[in-house]
Design a protein around this motif. Structure first.
Motif: not given
Length: 100
Positions: A27-30, A32-42, A59-72
């Motif tokens: 999953m790729d999301v654009t 993105v302003k902040a990652m509030e919380r995360f774990d393997t299920e949420e 679930l696991r983060i592949v790539h996170l760049d809040v400056d560019k607003g991207m999460l994979s």
């Protein structure tokens, strides 16, 4: 997404929010302003369109760049839910969840 005559490559403004989900496993999301919380299920993510809760398995983060607003992320995505105000559970810590 914006196309220009000078460039055939589409560009996205930082306020545009897109989700791309491939086979429920990548999953790729654009916007993105902040990652509030995360774990393997949420994952609980603040986006330009409100708070997004992503639930799944492994679930696991592949790539996170809040400056560019991207999460994979990778893992089995089971549900997506938007909440404009962050919901009542947005600020609950782990101890509050466990003990009320």
């Amino acid at each position: 997404m914006t196309y220009t005559q000078d460039s055939p490559i589409p560009t996205m403004t930082s306020s545009e929010h897109h989700i791309s989900l491939r086979n429920r496993k990548r999953m790729d999301v654009t916007a993105v302003k902040a990652m509030e919380r995360f774990d393997t299920e949420e994952f609980f993510v603040r986006t330009g369109q409100g708070f997004l809760t992503i639930k799944g398995t492994d679930l696991r983060i592949v790539h996170l760049d809040v400056d560019k607003g991207m999460l994979s992320l990778e893992g089995l995505v089971e549900s997506l839910h938007y909440n404009e105000d962050g919901g009542k559970d947005a600020t609950k810590g782990i101890l509050q969840k466990l003990f009320g």
